[in-house]
Design an enzyme around this catalytic site. Structure first.
Site, PDB file in Angstrom:
ATOM      1  N   LYS A 134      62.588  45.441  34.118  1.00 56.32           N
ATOM      2  CA  LYS A 134      63.398  44.368  34.119  1.00 56.32           C
ATOM      3  C   LYS A 134      64.647  44.302  32.974  1.00 56.32           C
ATOM      4  CE  LYS A 134      60.489  41.556  31.121  1.00 56.32           C
ATOM      5  NZ  LYS A 134      59.506  42.936  30.591  1.00 56.32           N
ATOM      6  N   ARG A 137      50.214  46.650  25.176  1.00 54.28           N
ATOM      7  CA  ARG A 137      51.156  45.450  25.928  1.00 54.28           C
ATOM      8  C   ARG A 137      50.835  45.282  26.995  1.00 54.28           C
ATOM      9  NH1 ARG A 137      56.469  49.033  25.713  1.00 54.28           N
ATOM     10  NH2 ARG A 137      57.484  46.926  26.446  1.00 54.28           N
ATOM     11  N   ARG A 173      61.064  54.406  21.760  1.00 55.69           N
ATOM     12  CA  ARG A 173      60.696  53.507  21.239  1.00 55.69           C
ATOM     13  C   ARG A 173      59.160  53.429  20.749  1.00 55.69           C
ATOM     14  NH1 ARG A 173      62.937  48.632  24.845  1.00 55.69           N
ATOM     15  NH2 ARG A 173      60.903  47.897  24.218  1.00 55.69           N
ATOM     16  N   ARG A 183      57.267  34.630  26.984  1.00 53.25           N
ATOM     17  CA  ARG A 183      56.176  35.311  27.416  1.00 53.25           C
ATOM     18  C   ARG A 183      54.732  34.587  27.445  1.00 53.25           C
ATOM     19  NH1 ARG A 183      56.986  41.049  26.388  1.00 53.25           N
ATOM     20  NH2 ARG A 183      58.328  41.565  24.780  1.00 53.25           N
ATOM     21  N   ARG A 217      61.148  56.722  29.221  1.00 53.41           N
ATOM     22  CA  ARG A 217      62.155  55.884  28.724  1.00 53.41           C
ATOM     23  C   ARG A 217      62.789  56.340  27.326  1.00 53.41           C
ATOM     24  NH1 ARG A 217      61.683  49.368  29.240  1.00 53.41           N
ATOM     25  NH2 ARG A 217      60.722  49.451  27.475  1.00 53.41           N
TER      26      ARG A 217
END
Ligand SMILES: [Zn+2]
Length: 218
Positions: free
Chosen positions: A15, A173, A162, A90, A129
């Site tokens: 996203k 997560r 990250r 969230r 990523r």
């Protein structure tokens, strides 16, 4: 029409990347709470240090802190500039807080896009990523590589992985997401704002899926 969108979906569904590309195409501001929080930690304030410790443990930052950062940003934008909120709300509680902020500022959401991908797809994406340590631009070693290895196209800063994209943190997560965020889909469905986007494909295909929906909204 000024587009004001919320993006939902598990971490790694893409996203952030989709929001980034849409914002460039439609001149919207991408408001990522991750970035808002990193901005604050980067300043090295007391609040920033507290936020850093919470993020590194894979937990979410308190609603009050995020809400304050989001409200300041939306106030800055005013009525003329559209945005995509990426990573907030969230939870149902946060959705209520957002509604309060928007009402206060006289703004209205046009849609809540649920960006969905399978667990398999997510794990493959997250391990590759990288993001720019300075400007926050997102890359992927395989799907969106930088022009020069390890360096940001925009500002030439070093690309980093990250902490919250590391496997042990990803697990936390995803669990937290399923527990707290999934009910939001229902919340926005009941408000008639929900659009589910298949994001299992390549970036361009996923963006096309969103553009098709936007064509109907605009
Ligand atoms: Zn950069």
């Amino acid at each position: 029409m000024v587009l004001r969108l919320v993006f939902l979906g598990p971490p790694g569904a893409g996203k952030g990347t989709i929001a980034q590309r849409l914002c460039e195409a439609h001149k919207l501001l991408q408001i990522s709470t991750g970035e808002l929080l990193r901005e604050e930690t980067g300043r090295g304030t007391e609040l920033g240090n507290k936020v850093k410790a919470i993020m590194e443990s894979g937990q979410y930052v308190e609603d009050e802190i995020v809400a304050e950062l989001v409200e300041n940003k939306l106030k800055e934008l005013g009525e003329e500039k559209g945005f995509i909120l990426d990573g907030f709300p969230r939870t149902i509680k946060q959705a209520g807080i957002l509604e309060g902020i928007l009402n206060k500022l006289g703004l209205k959401l046009n849609g809540a896009f649920d960006i969905e991908a399978s667990d398999e797809t997510i794990i493959e994406r997250l391990s590759g990523r990288r993001s720019c340590g300075k400007c926050g631009k997102i890359y992927h070693l395989k799907n969106i590589p930088p022009k020069e290895e390890g360096k940001c196209d925009k500002c030439s800063s070093v690309l980093v992985q990250r902490n919250d994209d590391k496997p042990e943190v990803i697990k936390t997560r995803l669990e937290t997401y399923r527990e707290k965020t999934a009910p939001l889909v229902k919340y926005y469905e009941e408000k008639g704002l929900l659009k589910v986007i298949d994001a299992n494909g390549k970036v361009n295909e996923n963006i096309q899926n969103v553009e098709t929906i936007l064509g109907v909204i605009e």
